[in-house]
Design a protein around this motif. Structure first.
Motif, short mmCIF file in Angstrom:
data_model
loop_
_atom_site.label_atom_id
_atom_site.label_comp_id
_atom_site.label_asym_id
_atom_site.label_seq_id
_atom_site.Cartn_x
_atom_site.Cartn_y
_atom_site.Cartn_z
N ALA A 188 -18.28 29.66 16.91
CA ALA A 188 -19.30 30.59 16.42
C ALA A 188 -18.70 31.66 15.52
N VAL A 189 -17.42 31.94 15.67
CA VAL A 189 -16.72 32.90 14.80
C VAL A 189 -16.07 32.17 13.62
N TYR A 190 -15.59 30.96 13.88
CA TYR A 190 -14.94 30.19 12.82
C TYR A 190 -15.89 29.92 11.65
N ILE A 191 -17.12 29.50 11.93
CA ILE A 191 -18.05 29.11 10.87
C ILE A 191 -18.34 30.27 9.90
N PRO A 192 -18.63 31.50 10.38
CA PRO A 192 -18.81 32.60 9.42
C PRO A 192 -17.57 32.88 8.58
N ASN A 193 -16.38 32.73 9.17
CA ASN A 193 -15.16 32.93 8.39
C ASN A 193 -14.99 31.84 7.33
N ALA A 194 -15.33 30.61 7.68
CA ALA A 194 -15.29 29.52 6.70
C ALA A 194 -16.32 29.76 5.60
N PHE A 195 -17.49 30.24 5.99
CA PHE A 195 -18.53 30.52 5.01
C PHE A 195 -18.10 31.63 4.05
N ASP A 196 -17.47 32.67 4.58
CA ASP A 196 -16.96 33.75 3.73
C ASP A 196 -15.95 33.21 2.71
N GLU A 197 -15.10 32.30 3.16
CA GLU A 197 -14.11 31.71 2.25
C GLU A 197 -14.81 30.90 1.16
N MET A 198 -15.82 30.15 1.54
CA MET A 198 -16.61 29.38 0.58
C MET A 198 -17.24 30.30 -0.47
N VAL A 199 -17.83 31.39 -0.01
CA VAL A 199 -18.50 32.33 -0.92
C VAL A 199 -17.50 32.96 -1.89
N ARG A 200 -16.31 33.32 -1.39
CA ARG A 200 -15.29 33.88 -2.27
C ARG A 200 -14.95 32.91 -3.41
N PHE A 201 -14.81 31.64 -3.05
CA PHE A 201 -14.48 30.63 -4.05
C PHE A 201 -15.60 30.49 -5.07
N LEU A 202 -16.84 30.38 -4.61
CA LEU A 202 -17.97 30.21 -5.52
C LEU A 202 -18.11 31.40 -6.46
N ASN A 203 -17.92 32.58 -5.92
CA ASN A 203 -18.10 33.79 -6.73
C ASN A 203 -17.06 33.91 -7.85
N VAL A 204 -15.92 33.27 -7.67
CA VAL A 204 -14.90 33.29 -8.71
C VAL A 204 -15.08 32.12 -9.67
N VAL A 205 -15.31 30.94 -9.12
CA VAL A 205 -15.37 29.72 -9.94
C VAL A 205 -16.68 29.62 -10.71
N HIS A 206 -17.78 30.03 -10.09
CA HIS A 206 -19.09 29.92 -10.75
C HIS A 206 -19.95 31.12 -10.35
N PRO A 207 -19.68 32.29 -10.93
CA PRO A 207 -20.37 33.52 -10.53
C PRO A 207 -21.77 33.62 -11.14
N VAL A 208 -22.78 33.21 -10.38
CA VAL A 208 -24.18 33.36 -10.79
C VAL A 208 -24.94 34.01 -9.64
N LYS A 209 -26.13 34.49 -9.93
CA LYS A 209 -26.96 35.06 -8.89
C LYS A 209 -27.52 33.93 -8.04
N ARG A 210 -27.30 33.97 -6.73
CA ARG A 210 -27.78 32.93 -5.81
C ARG A 210 -28.04 33.55 -4.45
N ASN A 211 -28.97 32.97 -3.72
CA ASN A 211 -29.24 33.37 -2.34
C ASN A 211 -28.31 32.57 -1.43
N ILE A 212 -27.11 33.06 -1.26
CA ILE A 212 -26.05 32.27 -0.64
C ILE A 212 -26.31 31.97 0.82
N THR A 213 -27.15 32.76 1.49
CA THR A 213 -27.43 32.48 2.90
C THR A 213 -28.63 31.55 3.09
N SER A 214 -29.20 31.05 2.00
CA SER A 214 -30.33 30.13 2.13
C SER A 214 -29.84 28.78 2.67
N ALA A 215 -30.79 27.99 3.14
CA ALA A 215 -30.44 26.70 3.73
C ALA A 215 -29.74 25.79 2.73
N ALA A 216 -30.05 25.92 1.45
CA ALA A 216 -29.43 25.06 0.44
C ALA A 216 -27.91 25.15 0.48
N TYR A 217 -27.38 26.33 0.79
CA TYR A 217 -25.93 26.53 0.81
C TYR A 217 -25.35 26.46 2.22
#
Length: 333
Positions: free
Chosen positions: A217-246
Motif C-alpha cells: 500500500a506504500v510501495y504503489i504510491p511511491n512507484a506512481f510518484d516515480e512514474m509521474v516524475r518521468f512523464l513530467n520530464v519526458v512529455h510535460p503536458v497538462k493531464r489529470n494524472i490521478t484519473s483511471a486512465a493513468y
C-alpha cells in the motif's frame, strides 16, 4: 482512405488478441484475423476457440476470415489491431511488403520497440509512414482473462484525432461488460502502459520476498510518484494524472493474480534466477524488456528513478533482489 474504421483485422493470436477479437465481434458482422501459425488456425476452426489461449471463449468462426499471410490480411483490411509482444514487433513487421501508409493502426502493444527504444506509435509513424492522426492506442486496466469472463472492465482509447477515438469508444470498444473513455495523450499513456509493467515486476518481487499488504500500500504510491516524475520530464503536458486512465493500469498490473509481470517478479523474489523465471512463466513479461529500454532512455533525461534502477540491477546486473529492495524501501514514505 476508406471511411473509418472499415474492415477490422486482429493481428496476433495470444490472449489479449483473443479478448479483443471477442470485443470487436460484438459490434462487427465479420472480422479478419491474422495468426502466424497455420496449424493454430486449423485447430481454431475445428474447435471453435483459440486452442492455446482463453479457450473458454467460443467463436462463430463463420464470421472470421483467418489469415497466415500478413501481407494478404493487410491488403484486405482497413484497420489493423496489432497485439504482438513488443520484443517481436520488428521481426513481424519485417515480413510486411504491403504498404501501411493508408491504413488505420490500432496498437494494443504495451511495450517499447527494442533497439530503437521507441514507443509503438512513433515506430509506425517513423518507419512505415502512418500519419499520426491514424494511429490509435488502447490503454487502461483490462486483463484478457476478465474479458473472457465478461467482468465489467474499462479501456482508454487514445488518438491525436479525438473523433476517431470517440468512434471506436462508442461503436467498437463498447459491450455490456466493457466501457471506454478517450484521450489525446498518446505519449503519456503509452509510457504509462510501459512503466506499469516495470513496477508490477517489483511488486511481485516484494511479494516473493514476503513483504505484506501494508508495504504494498506504500510501495504503489511511491512507484506512481516515480512514474509521474518521468512523464513530467519526458512529455510535460497538462493531464489529470490521478484519473483511471493513468492510475488504474498500474494498480491492476501490480495487484492482480492475472498479471504475468507480477508473477514473473514473484518467482524472482522467491529465489528463482531471472532466466529460470522467464522459462517457467512461459509467456512474455513485457516489463523485463521495458526495464532495459526505459533505463537507457532515462540515461538521456536523468530523472530520479530508484525503483527502475533497482530492477535493472536485479534483472541485468545479477544483483541481489533482497538487497536492492531493501535499499529503495529506506526512502519510502
Amino acid at each position: 482512405m476508406k471511411l473509418f474504421p472499415g474492415k477490422i483485422a486482429v493481428m496476433g493470436g495470444g490472449s489479449w488478441a483473443t479478448a479483443l477479437a471477442k470485443i470487436v465481434m460484438y459490434s462487427q458482422k465479420e472480422i479478419n484475423w491474422y495468426m502466424r501459425r497455420p496449424d493454430r488456425i486449423d485447430d481454431f476452426k475445428r474447435l471453435k476457440h483459440n486452442p492455446a489461449y482463453l479457450s473458454s471463449i467460443t467463436f462463430d468462426t463463420s464470421r472470421i476470415h483467418f489469415y497466415d499471410d500478413i501481407n494478404r490480411v493487410i491488403e484486405d483490411s482497413d484497420t489493423l489491431i496489432f497485439v504482438t509482444p513488443s520484443p517481436y514487433v520488428k521481426d513481424h513487421l519485417k515480413k510486411v511488403t504491403s504498404p501501411l501508409e493508408k491504413k488505420y493502426i490500432i496498437s494494443a502493444i504495451k511495450g517499447i520497440v527494442p533497439d530503437e527504444n521507441m514507443l509503438v506509435n512513433d515506430y509506425f509513424s517513423t518507419f512505415y509512414g502512418v500519419h499520426p492522426d491514424n494511429i490509435i492506442v488502447i490503454a487502461g486496466a483490462c486483463h484478457a482473462e476478465e474479458i473472457a469472463m465478461e467482468h465489467l472492465s474499462y479501456l482508454t482509447i487514445v488518438c491525436r484525432d479525438i473523433k476517431k477515438a470517440n468512434t471506436l469508444s462508442e461503436n467498437i470498444f463498447k459491450t455490456p461488460y466493457l466501457n471506454s473513455s478517450c484521450s489525446r495523450d498518446m505519449t503519456g499513456l503509452e509510457y504509462v502502459s510501459v512503466l506499469k509493467n516495470i513496477y508490477a515486476i517489483v511488486s511481485g518481487i516484494c511479494s516473493g520476498l514476503k513483504y505484506g499488504d501494508n508495504f504494498q500500500a506504500v510501495y504503489i504510491p511511491n512507484a506512481f510518484d516515480e512514474m509521474v516524475r518521468f512523464l513530467n520530464v519526458v512529455h510535460p503536458v497538462k493531464r489529470n494524472i490521478t484519473s483511471a486512465a493513468y492510475l488504474s493500469d498500474l494498480l491492476v498490473t501490480s495487484y492482480s493474480t492475472f498479471s504475468r509481470n507480477r508473477m514473473f517478479g514473484k518467482m524472482i523474489g522467491e529465489g528463482n534466477s531471472v532466466n529460470a523465471a522467464r522459462v517457467e512463466l512461459g509467456m512474455v513479461a513485457e516489463g523485463y524488456y521495458a526495464t532495459k529500454c526505459i533505463y537507457e532512455i532515462n540515461d538521456r533525461y536523468k530523472v530520479e528513478m530508484p525503483i527502475l534502477n533497482a530492477l535493472h540491477a536485479i534483472l541485468y546486473e545479477r544483483e541481489s533482489p533482497a538487497e536492492q529492495i531493501r535499499k529503495i524501501t529506506e526512502n519510502f514514505r
